[in-house]
Design an enzyme around this catalytic site. Structure first.
Site, PDB file in Angstrom:
ATOM      1  N   LYS A 110       0.841  -1.191   0.000  1.00 54.39           N
ATOM      2  CA  LYS A 110       0.000   0.000   0.000  1.00 54.39           C
ATOM      3  C   LYS A 110       0.879   1.244   0.000  1.00 54.39           C
ATOM      4  O   LYS A 110       2.001   1.231   0.513  1.00 54.39           O
ATOM      5  CB  LYS A 110      -0.902  -0.020   1.243  1.00 54.39           C
ATOM      6  CG  LYS A 110      -1.819   1.195   1.381  1.00 54.39           C
ATOM      7  CD  LYS A 110      -2.737   1.038   2.581  1.00 54.39           C
ATOM      8  CE  LYS A 110      -3.491   2.337   2.870  1.00 54.39           C
ATOM      9  NZ  LYS A 110      -4.362   2.741   1.753  1.00 54.39           N
ATOM     10  N   GLY A 135       2.638   4.552   1.053  1.00 52.66           N
ATOM     11  CA  GLY A 135       2.992   5.133   2.334  1.00 52.66           C
ATOM     12  C   GLY A 135       3.554   4.174   3.368  1.00 52.66           C
ATOM     13  O   GLY A 135       3.877   4.588   4.490  1.00 52.66           O
ATOM     14  N   VAL A 136       3.708   2.889   3.009  1.00 52.59           N
ATOM     15  CA  VAL A 136       4.220   1.939   4.005  1.00 52.59           C
ATOM     16  C   VAL A 136       5.744   1.894   4.024  1.00 52.59           C
ATOM     17  O   VAL A 136       6.347   1.322   4.943  1.00 52.59           O
ATOM     18  CB  VAL A 136       3.682   0.510   3.746  1.00 52.59           C
ATOM     19  CG1 VAL A 136       2.176   0.462   3.937  1.00 52.59           C
ATOM     20  CG2 VAL A 136       4.052   0.022   2.340  1.00 52.59           C
ATOM     21  N   GLY A 137       6.390   2.497   3.023  1.00 50.27           N
ATOM     22  CA  GLY A 137       7.851   2.503   2.985  1.00 50.27           C
ATOM     23  C   GLY A 137       8.445   1.670   1.864  1.00 50.27           C
ATOM     24  O   GLY A 137       9.583   1.192   1.970  1.00 50.27           O
ATOM     25  N   LYS A 138       7.707   1.504   0.744  1.00 55.14           N
ATOM     26  CA  LYS A 138       8.218   0.696  -0.372  1.00 55.14           C
ATOM     27  C   LYS A 138       9.497   1.287  -0.971  1.00 55.14           C
ATOM     28  O   LYS A 138      10.463   0.570  -1.227  1.00 55.14           O
ATOM     29  CB  LYS A 138       7.163   0.583  -1.488  1.00 55.14           C
ATOM     30  CG  LYS A 138       5.929  -0.182  -1.133  1.00 55.14           C
ATOM     31  CD  LYS A 138       5.071  -0.454  -2.363  1.00 55.14           C
ATOM     32  CE  LYS A 138       4.713   0.817  -3.116  1.00 55.14           C
ATOM     33  NZ  LYS A 138       3.902   1.742  -2.305  1.00 55.14           N
ATOM     34  N   THR A 139       9.485   2.602  -1.224  1.00 56.65           N
ATOM     35  CA  THR A 139      10.638   3.221  -1.870  1.00 56.65           C
ATOM     36  C   THR A 139      11.874   3.107  -0.995  1.00 56.65           C
ATOM     37  O   THR A 139      12.965   2.763  -1.476  1.00 56.65           O
ATOM     38  CB  THR A 139      10.334   4.701  -2.184  1.00 56.65           C
ATOM     39  OG1 THR A 139       9.229   4.771  -3.087  1.00 56.65           O
ATOM     40  CG2 THR A 139      11.530   5.381  -2.830  1.00 56.65           C
ATOM     41  N   THR A 140      11.731   3.381   0.300  1.00 58.97           N
ATOM     42  CA  THR A 140      12.865   3.262   1.212  1.00 58.97           C
ATOM     43  C   THR A 140      13.367   1.823   1.261  1.00 58.97           C
ATOM     44  O   THR A 140      14.579   1.568   1.203  1.00 58.97           O
ATOM     45  CB  THR A 140      12.453   3.710   2.624  1.00 58.97           C
ATOM     46  OG1 THR A 140      11.979   5.055   2.566  1.00 58.97           O
ATOM     47  CG2 THR A 140      13.634   3.649   3.576  1.00 58.97           C
ATOM     48  N   ASP A 160       6.564   3.600 -10.538  1.00 62.70           N
ATOM     49  CA  ASP A 160       5.504   4.464 -10.009  1.00 62.70           C
ATOM     50  C   ASP A 160       5.533   5.787 -10.766  1.00 62.70           C
ATOM     51  O   ASP A 160       6.580   6.427 -10.833  1.00 62.70           O
ATOM     52  CB  ASP A 160       5.742   4.701  -8.520  1.00 62.70           C
ATOM     53  CG  ASP A 160       4.592   5.443  -7.843  1.00 62.70           C
ATOM     54  OD1 ASP A 160       3.735   6.000  -8.561  1.00 62.70           O
ATOM     55  OD2 ASP A 160       4.562   5.458  -6.605  1.00 62.70           O
TER      56      ASP A 160
END
Length: 595
Positions: free
Chosen positions: A19, A21-26, A48
């Site tokens: 989802k 905002g859960v921190g995928k990119t980080t 994205d």
């Protein structure tokens, strides 16, 4: 944490999903850098449309594959799907023009206008084709930073989207080939068939060498809404027989099987911070009390126009904030709350089954989760039925059957996002005059595509109309033409409504995190260029010590460029699970308005 994570990732491709905002990119950035630090040549790519890798690595631009400043073994890329589509079309234009001219009744000008249209699912299709190309490259590891859930599932199903493209082109090629072969008295192969073959080869490679052989990392965090969407995502991956190698849980400890817990970091940027990811302490802002500093914001919400769009990066809390606003406004008026996000969470927010038919939350509040795909499919079926009835009515020989297939396949090149705009049209059409409409939109990249959609859809509609006029000599396609004309009128009305500050407003939801703030700047700039009124910026999950300044949401230089400076709303980091109308009522009454 990094060694424990990497030892579970054995595949060449690693998809980081979850989802917004859960921190995928980080997570994807830290994994890719760890692979490179371990001596593996690594390619990190974002699919994205609202990219954040450049913000994370403090390295811009990344529209082309770029060596990371962290290590020479890491290449970073933010896929520009639109540019990739334009480059492909430019290479293929001559062959496609020849195919359209010979496979339809269109002349050169009409064929050129058809090719100028945006292709459906361009972000997802170009993402799939780019990943297929990377599969033939030299990188030992490819890490994919994906879009939020709904649009990631479209990427995984890109093969079906490409089938729509190739189906249309095959229909035209068959028509042109029959005519040319009859004239030449030998089998004739159209030059564009090589392009069709190449598309089919690359999508087959995407499905076999990329998806089927990939490891999936599902990123999540605590919270009822997030956990429910994570469960649905896991089910969709299982349905597609894709392998979930590990779950990453940010901000909490966990004893769950196949789950690695990572401390939450909202301020993480740069090489050193990424290398420390997973071992640092959870970041907390200094204590204070923002909640008592400003008066309630409900009266401000009541002054806003009748159509409210809640927009922002995935995971900032658009659904929750939109639902809270709807609950507040429903105390004094009739409110219709809709979600057009493919991964909508209204049902999770209300703790109710919110369907496409809608559900009455209370006396003056109704919520509905729009199934944009189903709405699009219904209009598509109506058009195709009209075409079929006409050709069956005049009797179909071999040549006319090929014409019918060409006309039928034109719906397959509807511009990307047409399903979402149809959902928006249905919302506007069905709502009674005087009702307040609140729309939970898709995340930033796909919402910006939605803003362009009325204009793109009008171009597509006009192109279809010209084609139907050309075929009018063959068959009386009045019903199909009439339907397209009515659709065009509705699009014009919608475009006018979206740009009317007396009737429409966008509330931009953001978080006090550098990566989110950077995307918020780009979103506000895009809204300004599109002339969509933006009366408010909403800082969600505000820490108690957050400064009460507008530049916490948007730098003064950016805010100063807006024709009307937006109001700033602070929504607290609410302690209770945000589910149900009573909790949402308490939540919205603690929003603070900065004058």
């Amino acid at each position: 944490m990094i060694p424990a994570l990497l030892e579970r990732l054995h595949a060449r491709f690693v998809f980081v999903v979850g989802k917004g905002g859960v921190g995928k990119t980080t997570t994807s950035g830290a994994i890719a850098l760890a692979f490179a630090d371990a001596g593996l040549s690594t390619h990190l790519i974002s699919t994205d449309p609202a990219h954040s890798l450049g913000d994370l690595f403090e390295q811009m631009p990344l529209s082309q594959p770029t060596s990371s400043r962290c290590t020479r073994l890491l290449i970073i890329e933010e896929l520009d799907a639109r540019a990739a589509a334009e480059a492909w079309l430019e290479r293929a234009r001559a062959a496609l023009l020849d195919l359209v001219e010979k496979g339809t009744y269109l002349d050169t000008a009409d064929a050129d206008s058809l090719l100028a249209l945006s292709l459906p699912g361009v972000d997802e299709v170009m993402g799939a084709l780019r990943l297929a190309d990377l599969a033939t490259g030299d990188a030992q590891r490819i890490v994919v930073d994906t879009a939020p859930t709904g649009h990631t599932l479209r990427l995984l199903d890109a093969g079906a989207l490409i089938d729509g493209w190739t189906g249309m082109l095959r229909a035209m090629a068959n028509k042109a080939g029959v005519v040319a072969s009859t004239l030449m008295r030998r089998k004739v192969r159209m030059p564009a068939e090589d392009l069709i073959d190449d598309l089919e080869r690359r999508v087959a490679k995407f499905e076999s060498d990329v998806l089927r052989a990939a490891d999936f990392v599902v990123v999540t965090r605590k919270g009822e809404v997030v956990e429910r969407e994570t469960q649905r995502l896991a089910g969709e991956l299982q349905k597609r027989s894709l392998r979930v190698a590990v779950r990453v849980l940010t901000g909490e400890s966990s004893a769950e099987r196949n789950t690695i817990a990572i401390p939450a970091r909202s301020d993480l940027r740069g090489c050193d911070a990424l290398r420390a990811w997973g071992s640092s302490q959870v970041h907390k802002t200094a204590a204070g009390d923002v909640r008592s500093a400003l008066p309630p914001a409900v009266s401000f919400l009541q002054s806003l126009p009748e159509l409210l769009l809640f927009v922002g990066k995935g995971g900032v809390g658009k659904s929750t904030c939109g639902a809270a606003c709807a609950v507040a406004l429903a105390e004094s008026r009739t409110v219709s709350l809709f979600s057009i996000d493919p991964a909508g969470s209204l049902g999770d927010v209300f703790g109710r089954n919110v369907t496409g038919d809608g559900v009455q939350i209370d006396n003056q509040l109704r919520a509905r989760q729009l199934d944009a795909t189903a709405i699009f499919a219904a209009m598509s079926a109506e058009y195709r039925n009209d075409v079929t009835r006409v050709f069956e009515g005049i009797g179909i020989d071999a040549s006319l059957e090929l014409d019918r297939r060409v006309l039928d396949s034109l719906w397959s090149i509807a511009p990307p996002g047409l399903d979402e705009i149809m959902a928006l049209l249905e919302i506007v059409d069905e709502t009674r005059s005087g009702d307040t409409l609140i729309i939970d939109s898709a995340p930033t990249g796909h919402f910006l595509r939605l803003l362009e959609m009325p204009e793109e859809a009008l171009k597509w509609t006009h192109a279809i109309m010209r084609i139907l006029v050309k075929y009018h000599a063959v068959a009386a396609l009045d019903a199909a033409a009439g339907g397209m004309l009515a659709f065009a009128r509705r699009l014009k009305d919608l475009r006018a409504r979206l740009l009317d500050p007396a009737r429409t407003a966008a509330i931009v939801v953001t978080l006090g995190q550098p990566v989110v703030t950077a995307e918020t700047e780009r979103l506000v700039g895009a809204l300004q260029r599109a002339s969509v009124p933006t009366p408010a910026l909403l800082l969600n999950r505000a820490d108690a010590g957050s400064p009460l300044r507008g530049d916490h949401l948007l730098p003064a230089a950016v805010a100063g460029e807006l024709s009307v400076p937006p109001a700033c709303i602070f929504a607290p980091d609410f302690p209770d699970p945000l589910m149900g109308t009573s909790v949402l009522q308490r939540f919205v009454r603690e929003w603070k308005l900065l004058d």
